[in-house]
Design an enzyme around this catalytic site. Structure first.
Site, PDB file in Angstrom:
ATOM      1  N   CYS A   5      59.555   6.739  38.604  1.00 23.79           N
ATOM      2  CA  CYS A   5      58.358   7.509  39.780  1.00 23.79           C
ATOM      3  C   CYS A   5      57.827   6.343  40.438  1.00 23.79           C
ATOM      4  O   CYS A   5      57.509   6.496  41.591  1.00 23.79           O
ATOM      5  CB  CYS A   5      57.504   8.097  39.046  1.00 23.79           C
ATOM      6  SG  CYS A   5      56.251   7.111  37.670  1.00 23.79           S
ATOM      7  N   HIS A  65      51.857   8.759  35.973  1.00 27.62           N
ATOM      8  CA  HIS A  65      52.974   8.929  36.843  1.00 27.62           C
ATOM      9  C   HIS A  65      52.578   8.812  38.411  1.00 27.62           C
ATOM     10  O   HIS A  65      51.462   9.104  38.856  1.00 27.62           O
ATOM     11  CB  HIS A  65      52.951  10.759  36.712  1.00 27.62           C
ATOM     12  CG  HIS A  65      54.200  11.200  37.526  1.00 27.62           C
ATOM     13  ND1 HIS A  65      55.692  10.400  37.365  1.00 27.62           N
ATOM     14  CD2 HIS A  65      54.416  12.504  38.040  1.00 27.62           C
ATOM     15  CE1 HIS A  65      56.375  11.330  38.215  1.00 27.62           C
ATOM     16  NE2 HIS A  65      55.945  12.357  38.570  1.00 27.62           N
ATOM     17  N   ASN A  69      56.334  15.656  44.525  1.00 24.92           N
ATOM     18  CA  ASN A  69      56.882  14.924  43.281  1.00 24.92           C
ATOM     19  C   ASN A  69      57.996  14.662  43.402  1.00 24.92           C
ATOM     20  O   ASN A  69      58.804  14.775  44.289  1.00 24.92           O
ATOM     21  CB  ASN A  69      56.674  16.043  42.025  1.00 24.92           C
ATOM     22  CG  ASN A  69      56.735  15.412  40.737  1.00 24.92           C
ATOM     23  OD1 ASN A  69      56.997  14.206  40.712  1.00 24.92           O
ATOM     24  ND2 ASN A  69      56.615  16.068  39.604  1.00 24.92           N
TER      25      ASN A  69
END
Ligand SMILES: *[C@@H]1O[C@H](CO)[C@@H](O)[C@H](O)[C@H]1NC(C)=O
Ligand SMILES: *[C@@H]1O[C@H](CO)[C@@H](O)[C@H](O)[C@H]1NC(C)=O
Ligand SMILES: *[C@@H]1O[C@H](CO)[C@@H](O)[C@H](O)[C@H]1NC(C)=O
Ligand SMILES: *[C@@H]1O[C@H](CO)[C@@H](O)[C@H](O)[C@H]1NC(C)=O
Ligand SMILES: *[C@@H]1O[C@H](CO)[C@@H](O)[C@H](O)[C@H]1NC(C)=O
Length: 607
Positions: A403, A549, A570
């Protein structure tokens, strides 16, 4: 038609094909006329090349992965090599000894190794593995998992003999075994058809997959594996030699260990498993999920364990959606993972110390502080960069803890757009493979500030096209020529000022600079299953040390009844959330940290 033999099917060709195939309820007499399915030897070596002919939307380089596998069920050993670089060796322990797995993987320009104990950790994969390892009745083949699919299973139906077209085995005659599945999840029917071709001597030739990839779990597509060099019989013991740089025992302190054994185990087993074909099925509803999202199970026990996790998560999602909640949940592609597995694979940064402006050497060349230029009362109430070239498309990190690379690249893509007026997709894989020295650890996690520090040193990044995403850590490619080069590069942090709160400063920066990377606390189950609405989790922490994240904030807004939210992108594919995005409450206490660590880039291109 009862006498429709394989030979006649071949002669009559397409005209009779459907009748001779599996579309009709065939009388059993026809099935008994099929040759016996091939049985794989207890010891064998086989290689294959997996091709994905479709050129994907974001990546124009054709995918061709070479696999080499050594299976020795007799001595409880297995080795799998992908593209000649990433190798996994599994060795079942003798009585009283640990069963160990060695993962040998590239780190910039040399190989590194992690040793894991098989059967540690949590979740159905680990539990199953442990049960299998401890059971005296299960065979070594079951403990190791199969490399080639088991064609003796009743779902594989004989479909006659045929001439293969194209590829390495063009013009060879092969027996075809077909497994076909039809599903309808309410969006229209779709079919998965798997055809396994074997030559007259029982050597595997090809696995043709129209559907979900049985090896890597990819989306519905056409995948072709061409097998070669199948050799049954004893394998030289040296093949299973563990390199001397592999630790003898698992080391709980190595990067990515997340403070315990669990994480390393999950990564190792999950990766190994993801390279082998699925051998288990049975529950109608869960099979639909399996085929849609490409799951594989090494054993019937694991299948059952995952089916249970899936059912439990589905119930939770249904109960949540029946309640009066601000956001809805979805039985999405994470539904058969336990929360521990999810955190280990998708949130490898959880609990690791995060760089902050406070503890980073404040180096003006690399790190700057944002200077707002628009006064608070002039900020629009709605800013949405989605769908504009400043906001790059929703990507998918797959099962790799990358990520941090996706967040960093997204910020750089925005900066590139600001600089040139053009959208250009840049390479996450370049960061994953090459940015180790700055403190990142490939698919095992990393942080955007460290990625940007590295960028300020190397001043160049490959394009996505030239250095496409692979979802595994690989050697750092030095010879990529299609790169963007920078004369200057810096990361700019957005902090509260005398006249703007932290939230207002981030709003101002989004308005004036475009989408940028932020970090969130994403450990909530309702985050994993988020589908739509304004995410308003009062247990979600905005504190720096809880952020696990990396994502991108692409705008902000307010509903008609006055609920303020952030628009957040995302990297879990467009199947997650609102076409890949989530709207998160803009309440500073419940924003999950969206405003805590916003960073954008400033860059000047080299000539
Ligand atoms: C089964 O065999 C028939 C006749 O050769 C052929 O037309 C058909 O495409 C085959 N099906 C699959 C899935 O390979
Ligand atoms: C297969 O046969 C065709 C027609 O005879 C021929 O043109 C082609 O070169 C052959 N392909 C291979 C790989 O042998
Ligand atoms: C979010 O939760 C807070 C606290 O329970 C509540 O005041 C607020 O109205 C909620 N927002 C939404 C969008 O439901
Ligand atoms: C920016 O904000 C962070 C978090 O509030 C704080 O730790 C840091 O000292 C601030 N940096 C500067 C340069 O003001
Ligand atoms: C780049 O190097 C790799 C090995 O380091 C090699 O396989 C590849 O062919 C090279 N590519 C080019 C374009 O030279």
């Amino acid at each position: 038609m009862n006498d429709c033999t394989a030979l006649r099917c071949l002669v009559l060709g397409a005209l009779w094909g459907r009748v001779c195939g599996f579309d009709l309820e065939l009388p059993t007499s026809v099935r008994t006329e099929s040759p016996a399915p091939p049985l794989w030897a207890p010891q064998y070596k086989v290689s294959w090349e997996l091709a994905v002919p479709y050129v994907s939307k974001l990546q124009s380089t054709p995918l061709l992965n070479r696999f080499d596998a050594w299976q020795d069920a007799e001595h409880g050993r297995q080795k799998l090599t992908k593209d000649g670089v990433e190798t996994t060796i599994e060795k079942l322990g003798e009585k009283g000894e640990d069963s160990l797995q060695y993962q040998i993987y590239p780190r910039i320009d040399k190989l590194d190794c992690r040793t894991d104990e098989i059967g540690g950790g949590a979740g159905p994969t680990a539990q199953t593995q442990r049960r299998l390892l401890q059971s005296d009745s299960s065979s070594n083949a079951a403990k190791l998992g199969l490399v080639l699919p088991d064609l003796t299973e009743s779902r594989w139906l004989y479909n006659g003999s045929t001439l293969l077209q194209e590829g390495r085995h063009a013009n060879k005659t092969a027996d075809a075994w077909v497994w076909r599945v039809t599903n309808d999840e309410g969006y229209g029917e779709y079919h998965n058809t798997y055809t396994f071709y074997v030559d007259k001597d029982g050597n595997p030739l090809r696995l043709n997959m129209w559907g979900v990839n049985l090896y890597t779990g990819g989306h519905f597509d056409l995948y072709i594996s061409d097998y070669f060099d199948y050799k049954a019989g004893e394998i030289d013991e040296q093949e299973f030699d563990v390199p001397s740089f592999c630790p003898e025992k698992p080391d709980p302190d190595e990067p990515g260990s997340n403070g315990g054994r669990f994480h390393r185990n999950m990564g190792g087993i999950a990766r190994m498993r993801s390279l082998l074909p699925n051998a288990h099925y049975g529950d109608e509803e869960y099979d639909v999920f399996v085929l849609r999202h490409g799951r594989r199970h090494r054993s019937a026990e694991e299948y059952e364990g995952r089916r249970q996790v899936y059912q439990d998560n589905k119930l939770k999602v249904q109960e949540w959606n029946a309640g009066s909640n601000a956001h809805q949940l979805d039985v999405n592609h994470f539904a058969d993972w336990t929360q521990e597995e999810f955190e280990a694979l998708m949130l490898p940064n959880k609990g690791r110390p995060r760089p902050s402006l406070g503890n980073m050497a404040f180096d003006n060349r690399r790190v700057k502080l944002h200077r707002p230029t628009v006064a608070k009362h002039l900020l629009p109430s709605y800013v949405d960069w989605r769908g504009t070239p400043a906001d790059s498309p929703v990507k998918d990190q797959a099962a790799c803890g990358s990520c941090w690379a996706f967040g960093s690249v997204a910020s750089m893509e925005t900066a590139y757009y600001r600089e040139t007026g053009k959208q250009l997709l840049l390479s996450e894989q370049h960061f994953i493979d090459c940015a180790w020295d700055a403190g990142n650890t490939g698919c095992l996690g990393g942080f955007q500030p460290l990625a940007f520090n590295w960028m300020a040193d190397v001043l160049e990044l490959a394009t996505e096209e030239a250095y496409p995403y692979q979802g595994v850590t690989n050697f750092c490619k030095k010879n990529v020529t299609d790169k963007v080069r920078f004369k200057k590069f810096s990361q700019v942090w957005v902090n509260a000022t005398d006249s703007l709160t932290q939230e207002e400063a981030v709003m101002e920066a989004i308005y004036t600079k475009g989408p940028m990377t932020v970090s969130v606390n994403a450990e909530g189950e309702d985050w994993r299953f988020y589908k739509a609405g304004i995410y308003n989790n009062t247990r979600c922490s905005p504190k720096l040390k809880k952020l696990d994240h990396a994502v991108v904030v692409s705008g902000y807004g307010e509903t008609e009844d006055g609920q303020k939210y952030w628009i957040v992108k995302n990297t879990w594919s467009a199947n997650w959330g609102e076409k890949g995005y989530i709207r998160i409450s803009r309440d500073p206490a419940y924003d999950c940290g969206i405003a805590t660590q916003a960073i954008y880039n400033e860059l000047e291109l080299a000539d």
